[in-house]
Design a protein around this motif. Structure first.
Motif, mmCIF file in Angstrom:
data_model
loop_
_atom_site.group_PDB
_atom_site.id
_atom_site.type_symbol
_atom_site.label_atom_id
_atom_site.label_comp_id
_atom_site.label_asym_id
_atom_site.label_seq_id
_atom_site.Cartn_x
_atom_site.Cartn_y
_atom_site.Cartn_z
ATOM 1 N N SER A 1 0.841 -1.207 0.000
ATOM 2 C CA SER A 1 0.000 0.000 0.000
ATOM 3 C C SER A 1 0.875 1.255 0.000
ATOM 4 N N PHE A 2 1.621 1.390 -1.095
ATOM 5 C CA PHE A 2 2.541 2.509 -1.208
ATOM 6 C C PHE A 2 1.857 3.877 -1.078
ATOM 7 N N PRO A 3 0.684 4.094 -1.668
ATOM 8 C CA PRO A 3 0.049 5.410 -1.512
ATOM 9 C C PRO A 3 -0.179 5.787 -0.042
ATOM 10 N N ALA A 4 -0.544 4.831 0.779
ATOM 11 C CA ALA A 4 -0.751 5.107 2.210
ATOM 12 C C ALA A 4 0.570 5.459 2.891
ATOM 13 N N VAL A 5 1.649 4.791 2.513
ATOM 14 C CA VAL A 5 2.962 5.078 3.098
ATOM 15 C C VAL A 5 3.434 6.467 2.670
ATOM 16 N N LEU A 6 3.184 6.824 1.420
ATOM 17 C CA LEU A 6 3.545 8.158 0.951
ATOM 18 C C LEU A 6 2.754 9.224 1.712
ATOM 19 N N GLN A 7 1.482 8.970 1.957
ATOM 20 C CA GLN A 7 0.668 9.908 2.745
ATOM 21 C C GLN A 7 1.188 10.002 4.181
ATOM 22 N N ALA A 8 1.596 8.877 4.744
ATOM 23 C CA ALA A 8 2.165 8.879 6.097
ATOM 24 C C ALA A 8 3.450 9.695 6.133
ATOM 25 N N ALA A 9 4.274 9.570 5.102
ATOM 26 C CA ALA A 9 5.513 10.349 5.029
ATOM 27 C C ALA A 9 5.195 11.844 4.957
ATOM 28 N N ARG A 10 4.205 12.198 4.157
ATOM 29 C CA ARG A 10 3.811 13.614 4.054
ATOM 30 C C ARG A 10 3.290 14.131 5.389
ATOM 31 N N ALA A 11 2.473 13.330 6.051
ATOM 32 C CA ALA A 11 1.926 13.742 7.345
ATOM 33 C C ALA A 11 3.042 13.899 8.379
ATOM 34 N N ASP A 12 3.975 12.950 8.422
ATOM 35 C CA ASP A 12 5.078 13.041 9.376
ATOM 36 C C ASP A 12 6.007 14.204 9.048
ATOM 37 N N ARG A 13 6.192 14.489 7.757
ATOM 38 C CA ARG A 13 6.983 15.665 7.385
ATOM 39 C C ARG A 13 6.322 16.932 7.895
ATOM 40 N N PHE A 14 5.013 17.017 7.748
ATOM 41 C CA PHE A 14 4.290 18.202 8.205
ATOM 42 C C PHE A 14 4.369 18.334 9.735
ATOM 43 N N VAL A 15 4.161 17.229 10.433
ATOM 44 C CA VAL A 15 4.210 17.251 11.909
ATOM 45 C C VAL A 15 5.621 17.630 12.381
ATOM 46 N N ALA A 16 6.642 17.047 11.767
ATOM 47 C CA ALA A 16 8.019 17.292 12.214
ATOM 48 C C ALA A 16 8.539 18.677 11.813
#
Length: 174
Positions: free
Chosen positions: A156-171
């Motif tokens: 589920s690469f799209p979900a992992v990419l979204q998680a990366a974007r979310a973590d980038r925003f949070v961090a």
């Protein structure tokens, strides 16, 4: 949030002589250098994903796997590894033993980087240092319902990419 979970609470240059016998066992000696617990736990985090290797061992693994598969890459494996490092196409961790590479990011039989690493690194490099970045892949992620990105990225690469974007925003707030 992620920063606090990924870094050791031990001091960087603790002296094993001042520690209890139980804690001293956590340290290891190698060429007169004391290796703190965080390096042992960092290395342990990658055991279920293929582990960590140095550049020479990575090149040798690529050469061997390609030979077993019956073909050789266009360029020498050592050149491939060097190109990946220079282009920052892969995650490497500076360690007491030199740069180490998590094996999960390589498709050894095809002498290539796993599909999807580029976009994920593009999202995360601006906010995480190399160790945090590598640990992001093997740490259970709340955006992925507790799955580790290294496992989820294959189905589920799209979900992992979204998680990366979310973590980038949070961090980083961007």
């Amino acid at each position: 949030m992620f920063r606090a979970r990924s870094q050791s609470q031990l001091p960087e240059n603790a002296s094993p002589e001042g520690l209890t016998a139980a804690v001293r066992k956590i340290y290891t000696q190698r060429t007169n250098a004391v290796v703190p617990l965080h390096w042992l736990s960092t290395a342990a985090a990658f055991t279920g994903t293929g582990g960590l290797v140095n550049g020479d061992d990575l090149a040798e693994l690529i050469r061997h796997r390609c030979e077993v598969a019956g073909w050789l890459p266009d360029s020498l494996p050592v050149s491939l590894v060097a190109r990946w490092i220079v282009s920052r196409s892969v995650v490497s961790i500076e360690s007491p033993w030199g740069p180490l590479f998590p094996l999960f990011q390589f498709d050894l039989p095809t002498a290539s980087v796993v599909d999807g690493m580029g976009p994920l690194l593009g999202e995360l490099r601006p906010v995480f240092d190399d160790v945090e970045l590598a640990l992001w892949f093997v740490t259970p992620n709340d955006w992925l319902a507790g799955a580790r990105p290294v496992s989820a990225m294959h189905h589920s690469f799209p979900a992992v990419l979204q998680a990366a974007r979310a973590d980038r925003f949070v961090a980083g707030g961007h």
